[in-house]
Scaffold this active site. Structure first.
Site, PDB file in Angstrom:
ATOM      1  N   PHE A 132     -15.864 -13.916 -23.788  1.00 44.10           N
ATOM      2  CA  PHE A 132     -17.242 -13.518 -23.493  1.00 44.10           C
ATOM      3  C   PHE A 132     -18.024 -14.768 -23.123  1.00 44.10           C
ATOM      4  CE2 PHE A 132     -21.699 -12.741 -24.511  1.00 44.10           C
ATOM      5  CZ  PHE A 132     -21.925 -11.611 -23.746  1.00 44.10           C
ATOM      6  N   ASP A 218     -16.524 -23.151 -23.957  1.00 44.10           N
ATOM      7  CA  ASP A 218     -17.721 -22.370 -24.255  1.00 44.10           C
ATOM      8  C   ASP A 218     -17.864 -22.364 -25.778  1.00 44.10           C
ATOM      9  OD1 ASP A 218     -19.597 -20.460 -24.902  1.00 44.10           O
ATOM     10  OD2 ASP A 218     -18.945 -19.021 -23.388  1.00 44.10           O
ATOM     11  N   LYS A 247     -27.064 -20.526 -28.511  1.00 41.72           N
ATOM     12  CA  LYS A 247     -27.261 -19.864 -29.798  1.00 41.72           C
ATOM     13  C   LYS A 247     -27.942 -20.766 -30.845  1.00 41.72           C
ATOM     14  CE  LYS A 247     -24.741 -15.721 -29.307  1.00 41.72           C
ATOM     15  NZ  LYS A 247     -23.733 -15.575 -28.255  1.00 41.72           N
TER      16      LYS A 247
HETATM   17  C1  LIG Z   1     -23.705 -15.322 -26.772  1.00 38.12           C
HETATM   18  C2  LIG Z   1     -22.668 -15.968 -25.950  1.00 38.12           C
HETATM   19  C3  LIG Z   1     -22.887 -16.251 -24.588  1.00 38.12           C
HETATM   20  C4  LIG Z   1     -24.118 -15.807 -23.850  1.00 38.12           C
HETATM   21  O1  LIG Z   1     -25.287 -16.339 -24.356  1.00 38.12           O
HETATM   22  P1  LIG Z   1     -26.699 -15.703 -23.919  1.00 38.12           P
HETATM   23  O2  LIG Z   1     -27.699 -16.601 -24.561  1.00 38.12           O
HETATM   24  O3  LIG Z   1     -26.721 -14.309 -24.437  1.00 38.12           O
HETATM   25  O4  LIG Z   1     -26.761 -15.730 -22.447  1.00 38.12           O
HETATM   26  C5  LIG Z   1     -21.890 -16.926 -23.897  1.00 38.12           C
HETATM   27  N1  LIG Z   1     -20.758 -17.303 -24.506  1.00 38.12           N
HETATM   28  C6  LIG Z   1     -20.510 -17.057 -25.804  1.00 38.12           C
HETATM   29  C7  LIG Z   1     -19.249 -17.540 -26.423  1.00 38.12           C
HETATM   30  C8  LIG Z   1     -21.453 -16.366 -26.568  1.00 38.12           C
HETATM   31  O5  LIG Z   1     -21.204 -16.091 -27.847  1.00 38.12           O
END
Ligand SMILES: *Cc1c(COP(=O)(O)O)cnc(C)c1O
Length: 402
Positions: A132, A218, A247
């Protein structure tokens, strides 16, 4: 008055809690009911709700300066970038307002990196099942989750999706003359709290080195202390060229960042990228305050300690509730419980019993407490989980009899 969602896009399956305020690990609704919040905005409120140090930072900065364009020098931005670089592999930072924008920045950086070396054909971003990366076009295309792609027209070109188990396919994709970068979460979040093995990460690093690809981590969810170290990659010793963070970076205030080595960022010259809001003084003030707390050895110690406690307790629950728990996984305070009953049903029952937990793919629920959670609060969560399982077992038995 009851809150209404009638005029909102119907894109969320919202829990029927009319949130009002939060304090630490607790979330309160408009009617004064409270929950133990082990969602925390999905691993975003790293210091819990309304952390005094963050409230103070917002208050002070909001009276001084909120926003200026990035055509000016924003001292707090340079300061936070310096701290992030000192605490990681990186030399350069670009600030965003969200995780998905940090991913966008990383993907653009990767293609620009190759283009600026005369290799414009190198555009392929290699991603993995269960990933994700956010909801913008490039991020959903990079993650390749069908549910998020269906109905949105043609995919962007230059994205490859593979299983982490298919080493031959990964090798072939990395050796392709069009390959640009590998994008991966060292601990998959939404995918169900799945920590990659050191061997998997090492293989990806080796393939990047051998073929001139950039390795992008990520760490939007697993970074910023969540894993028990500042960055999850520190466990493996595998160092990326680029890293996306968001986050917990702003402790609940929208702040994201793309971190890169000098070399990886070399294509990102004047005019190559930009943002109106990214890195604004208000966001940076909160980011600096959050960073100061989260990067402290005491806090990281606490993450490992509480994670150890929770893990041990949850393994105990797994023995007692074999009809409920399939597997405990994750790293640090990014804890996944793979369930036997439907995860959505368990989340609802947990909520009814006063505990908020997050969902995840692969029929998981995630426990994402604030990083400063106490052992008493963890014990309370475990007790509420047991109550939840009792309720689930009773409901299942009732269904059988009916
Ligand atoms: C939450 C998340 C995103 C996206 O972040 P947003 O602030 O919602 O755009 C991308 N990668 C990972 C691993 C995430 O947990």
């Amino acid at each position: 008055m009851t809150a209404s969602n009638d005029h909102l896009f119907g894109v969320y399956a919202r829990a029927p809690i009319e949130v009002d305020r939060g304090q630490g690990v607790r979330l309160y609704d408009r009617h004064g009911r409270s929950w133990l919040d082990f969602v925390q905005g999905i691993a975003t409120n790293g210091l819990g709700h309304a952390a005094p140090v963050l409230v103070d930072a917002v208050r002070k900065q909001s009276e001084k300066l909120w926003h200026v364009s990035n055509i000016f020098t924003i001292p707090e931005q340079g300061e936070l970038a310096e701290k992030l670089c000192a605490a990681s592999f990186a030399d350069r930072v670009f600030f965003t307002n969200s995780g998905t924008e940090a991913v966008e920045c990383a993907l653009k950086l990767a293609r620009k990196y190759h283009a600026s070396r005369g290799n414009e054909e190198r555009i392929d971003i290699i991603g993995f099942e269960g990933a994700f990366h956010g909801r913008t076009y490039a991020a959903v295309t990079a993650a390749g989750n069908e549910t998020y792609l269906k109905g949105f027209g043609p995919r962007l070109p230059g994205f490859v999706h593979l299983s982490l188990d298919d080493h031959d396919a990964i090798r072939a994709a990395a050796e392709a003359p069009t390959a640009a970068a590998i994008l991966v979460e060292p601990v998959q979040g939404e995918g169900g709290a799945r920590a990659l093995t050191d061997a998997e990460l090492t293989l990806l690093r080796e393939l990047c080195d051998a073929n001139g690809l950039l390795l992008i981590f990520d760490e939007i969810q697993c970074g910023m202390g969540r894993s028990g170290k500042m960055w999850a990659y520190e466990y493996s010793g595998v160092i990326p060229d680029v890293m996306c963070v968001a986050k917990a970076l702003g402790g609940g205030f929208p702040v994201g960042a793309c971190l890169a080595t000098e070399d990886a960022a070399s294509g990102m010259t004047v005019g190559a990228h930009g943002s109106t809001f990214g890195g604004n003084p208000l966001a940076m003030a909160v980011g600096l305050a959050a960073f100061g707390e989260i990067s402290s050895p005491e806090l990281l110690d606490n993450v490992r300690k509480q994670a150890g406690y929770l893990k041990q307790q949850l393994e105990g629950l797994k023995q007692t509730w074999p009809d409920m728990i399939d597997e405990i996984r994750g790293r640090g305070l990014l804890i996944g419980i793979k369930l036997k009953p439907n995860n959505r049903e368990i989340m609802t029952l947990a909520r009814d019993n006063g505990l908020l937990i997050a969902g995840g793919s692969d029929n998981c629920v995630r426990l994402l407490p604030p990083l400063n959670v106490t052992e008493d609060e963890c014990r309370e969560a475990v007790g509420l989980l047991e109550k939840t399982f009792e309720a689930a077992r009773a409901a299942a038995q009732q269904k059988e009899q009916a």
